[in-house]
Design a protein around this motif. Structure first.
Motif, PDB file in Angstrom:
ATOM      1  N   ASP A 118       0.890  -1.387  -0.083  1.00 56.62           N
ATOM      2  CA  ASP A 118      -0.117   0.037   0.032  1.00 56.62           C
ATOM      3  C   ASP A 118       0.957   1.272  -0.048  1.00 56.62           C
ATOM      4  O   ASP A 118       0.601   2.184  -0.799  1.00 56.62           O
ATOM      5  N   GLU A 119       1.929   1.194   0.827  1.00 54.55           N
ATOM      6  CA  GLU A 119       2.836   2.341   0.812  1.00 54.55           C
ATOM      7  C   GLU A 119       3.355   2.679  -0.482  1.00 54.55           C
ATOM      8  O   GLU A 119       3.540   3.897  -0.867  1.00 54.55           O
ATOM      9  N   GLU A 120       3.962   1.688  -1.161  1.00 53.86           N
ATOM     10  CA  GLU A 120       4.654   1.934  -2.494  1.00 53.86           C
ATOM     11  C   GLU A 120       3.457   2.306  -3.499  1.00 53.86           C
ATOM     12  O   GLU A 120       3.853   3.349  -4.043  1.00 53.86           O
ATOM     13  N   VAL A 121       2.455   1.799  -3.561  1.00 50.31           N
ATOM     14  CA  VAL A 121       1.315   2.164  -4.354  1.00 50.31           C
ATOM     15  C   VAL A 121       0.865   3.637  -4.192  1.00 50.31           C
ATOM     16  O   VAL A 121       0.977   4.497  -5.256  1.00 50.31           O
ATOM     17  N   THR A 122       0.703   3.873  -2.867  1.00 48.79           N
ATOM     18  CA  THR A 122       0.067   5.458  -2.621  1.00 48.79           C
ATOM     19  C   THR A 122       1.309   6.382  -3.002  1.00 48.79           C
ATOM     20  O   THR A 122       1.254   7.680  -3.422  1.00 48.79           O
ATOM     21  N   GLN A 123       2.779   6.031  -2.892  1.00 47.83           N
ATOM     22  CA  GLN A 123       3.605   7.187  -3.212  1.00 47.83           C
ATOM     23  C   GLN A 123       3.678   7.179  -4.984  1.00 47.83           C
ATOM     24  O   GLN A 123       3.973   8.458  -5.145  1.00 47.83           O
ATOM     25  N   HIS A 124       3.694   6.147  -5.462  1.00 49.36           N
ATOM     26  CA  HIS A 124       3.775   6.513  -6.994  1.00 49.36           C
ATOM     27  C   HIS A 124       2.505   6.609  -7.841  1.00 49.36           C
ATOM     28  O   HIS A 124       2.549   7.142  -8.708  1.00 49.36           O
ATOM     29  N   LYS A 125       1.639   5.980  -7.183  1.00 47.32           N
ATOM     30  CA  LYS A 125       0.282   6.297  -8.166  1.00 47.32           C
ATOM     31  C   LYS A 125      -0.805   6.930  -7.331  1.00 47.32           C
ATOM     32  O   LYS A 125      -1.772   7.297  -8.058  1.00 47.32           O
ATOM     33  N   TRP A 133      -3.782 -18.982 -13.042  1.00 48.60           N
ATOM     34  CA  TRP A 133      -2.337 -19.208 -13.629  1.00 48.60           C
ATOM     35  C   TRP A 133      -1.079 -18.783 -12.697  1.00 48.60           C
ATOM     36  O   TRP A 133      -0.066 -18.782 -13.293  1.00 48.60           O
ATOM     37  N   VAL A 134      -1.457 -18.339 -11.629  1.00 49.53           N
ATOM     38  CA  VAL A 134      -0.530 -18.043 -10.808  1.00 49.53           C
ATOM     39  C   VAL A 134       0.144 -19.062  -9.770  1.00 49.53           C
ATOM     40  O   VAL A 134      -0.707 -19.729  -9.220  1.00 49.53           O
ATOM     41  N   ASP A 135       1.406 -19.295  -9.952  1.00 57.20           N
ATOM     42  CA  ASP A 135       2.184 -20.271  -8.830  1.00 57.20           C
ATOM     43  C   ASP A 135       2.606 -19.825  -7.650  1.00 57.20           C
ATOM     44  O   ASP A 135       2.178 -20.385  -6.698  1.00 57.20           O
ATOM     45  N   GLN A 136       3.052 -18.608  -7.609  1.00 53.56           N
ATOM     46  CA  GLN A 136       3.369 -18.070  -6.344  1.00 53.56           C
ATOM     47  C   GLN A 136       3.187 -16.480  -6.322  1.00 53.56           C
ATOM     48  O   GLN A 136       3.563 -15.848  -7.450  1.00 53.56           O
ATOM     49  N   VAL A 137       2.793 -15.911  -5.102  1.00 50.53           N
ATOM     50  CA  VAL A 137       2.587 -14.526  -5.000  1.00 50.53           C
ATOM     51  C   VAL A 137       3.907 -14.080  -4.003  1.00 50.53           C
ATOM     52  O   VAL A 137       4.238 -14.713  -3.017  1.00 50.53           O
ATOM     53  N   VAL A 138       4.622 -13.088  -4.615  1.00 44.26           N
ATOM     54  CA  VAL A 138       5.731 -12.343  -3.405  1.00 44.26           C
ATOM     55  C   VAL A 138       5.069 -10.991  -2.978  1.00 44.26           C
ATOM     56  O   VAL A 138       4.762 -10.057  -3.820  1.00 44.26           O
ATOM     57  N   GLU A 139       4.927 -10.928  -1.749  1.00 40.26           N
ATOM     58  CA  GLU A 139       4.379  -9.890  -1.172  1.00 40.26           C
ATOM     59  C   GLU A 139       5.421  -8.626  -1.058  1.00 40.26           C
ATOM     60  O   GLU A 139       6.515  -8.961  -1.001  1.00 40.26           O
ATOM     61  N   ASN A 140       4.921  -7.410  -0.983  1.00 39.24           N
ATOM     62  CA  ASN A 140       5.613  -6.379  -0.799  1.00 39.24           C
ATOM     63  C   ASN A 140       6.815  -6.246  -1.855  1.00 39.24           C
ATOM     64  O   ASN A 140       7.910  -5.945  -1.706  1.00 39.24           O
TER      65      ASN A 140
END
Length: 406
Positions: A64-71, A90-97
């Motif tokens: 959320d912090e990165e998205v708010t800063q850039h978008k 289709w997603v095998d793994q999610v990488v958070e942050n």
């Protein structure tokens, strides 16, 4: 954050961006990343295309912090976004942050061969291409963006609804107020604006699993609007899928949804909602234009399924239940509106002892999402305007570069 693969070093990536000869063809790891706000079928289609470049798909999601800063502020929280992307088939793994600017270190950490992104532009707050590092290292590939839908577009649709749907018709909308979010004379970016997605049979086939229920499979049927497909829908479908072996989801038509939701609902049209549901890993099949009432015919029909059924009647009648060979019909805890004749649309499965109410333990609704948008209306309008301004600057730079080389 997702953990690095335990096995490692012998399977490497060449600096040219090609898959190393030491890595087996069956083990090509693809990296994709993004905000994935208000996760929709456009995101899912990009991930589907990305998966086709390899065998395993790793998806990095920004905080959320990165998205708010850039978008600007995201509509969905990071936890909601993480969960939604994990449920895309289709997603095998999610990488958070995941970092907002994709780095070679990130690709190497997860042993990914290259990064894939759509053919639109993504920039940091200062206008820098977020993929410049992987592009320079020749570890970047592109897939086609799904025209006609984006998070910006969906936010724009909701803002238009909140300002005009009760008082005025389409011809009297204040163009100055909505100019920053709508496709009009003052908007020139090909990526930002309110537009309409046009589906095709090819797109539906690409999203469909194409499998049939096996003999003896327990078939579960649910139906609804599934507008702005969100984690509330996701939690419900996960629980419904757990009740059997083959989950069929009926998608109501736009007029039917409008009858029981009112206002300018649905925000997404029937075909857009169909693709959003088809992308979910818990869903086996979708009925496009499903009846509001569950009939015996519908419950009987699904002894085999190899096609998408379009234009079914409104009610869940005995005929409908028989048509799809349904074992269990589920509904969430939201109120059920009577059919047009005043009858209970779930009367038939209740009579047969095949009805089950599911409590997803998640109270998020499409209306709550709309309220989030209304509450932060000015912030989202500013976000959309800022996004387009950055895109226009990059477009001008690209045109200038093409002129020089031409």
């Amino acid at each position: 954050m997702a953990s690095k693969r335990a096995e490692s070093a012998e399977l490497c990536t060449s600096t040219s961006g090609d898959v190393s000869p030491q890595k087996k063809k069956k083990d090509v790891r693809v990296w994709m990343d993004g905000c994935f706000d208000m996760v929709h079928f456009g995101h899912a289609n990009a991930l589907r295309q990305g998966k086709e470049f390899g065998t395993q798909l790793f998806v990095g999601i920004h905080s959320d912090e990165e998205v708010t800063q850039h978008k600007g502020p995201p509509v969905y929280s990071e936890e909601e976004r993480y969960k939604m992307v994990r449920a895309i088939k289709w997603v095998d793994q999610v990488v958070e942050n995941a970092p907002y600017v994709t780095t070679l270190e990130t690709l190497d950490q997860y042993d990914c061969d290259f990064c894939v992104h759509g053919d639109d532009i993504t920039t940091t707050i200062d206008g820098q291409d977020t993929y410049h590092l992987v592009k320079a290292a020749n570890r970047y590939k592109e897939c086609k963006r799904t025209a006609g839908v984006s998070t910006t577009d969906l936010v724009g649709r909701m803002l238009l609804v909140t300002k005009s749907h009760h008082q005025r018709d389409e011809d009297t909308i204040d163009s100055q107020q909505v100019g920053a979010i709508s496709q009009g004379p003052s908007v020139h970016s090909p990526w930002t604006g309110v537009s309409q997605f046009l589906t095709t049979t090819k797109k539906i086939i690409q999203f469909s699993e194409g499998r049939e229920p096996k003999p003896g499979d327990k078939i579960v049927y649910v139906a609804g609007a599934f507008d702005l497909f969100h984690v509330g829908h996701l939690d419900f479908l996960e629980k419904a899928a757990a009740l059997g072996d083959f989950l069929i989801v009926g998608i109501h038509t736009d007029p039917v949804v409008n009858r029981y939701k009112g206002a300018n609902y649905p925000i997404m049209n029937m075909h857009e909602r169909t693709l959003s549901v088809l992308a979910c890993k818990y869903v086996s099949e979708v009925v496009i234009g499903a009846p509001y009432a569950v009939t015996p015919e519908l419950m009987e029909h699904f002894k085999y399924v190899s096609e998408v059924v379009i234009g079914a009647p409104y009610a869940v009648t005995p005929e409908l239940m028989e048509h799809f060979k349904v074992d269990v019909v589920c509904h969430g805890m939201t109120p059920v509106m009577p059919d047009v004749d005043g009858s209970d649309p779930y009367a038939e499965p209740k009579r047969c002892g095949k009805f089950k109410a599911i409590d997803s333990k998640n109270d998020l609704t499409t209306h709550i999402i709309l309220e989030r948008i209304i509450k932060h209306r000015l912030e989202y309008e500013a976000r959309n305007k800022k996004k387009e301004e950055k895109e226009m600057k990059i477009l001008e730079q690209l045109k200038a570069a093409q002129t020089k080389t031409g």
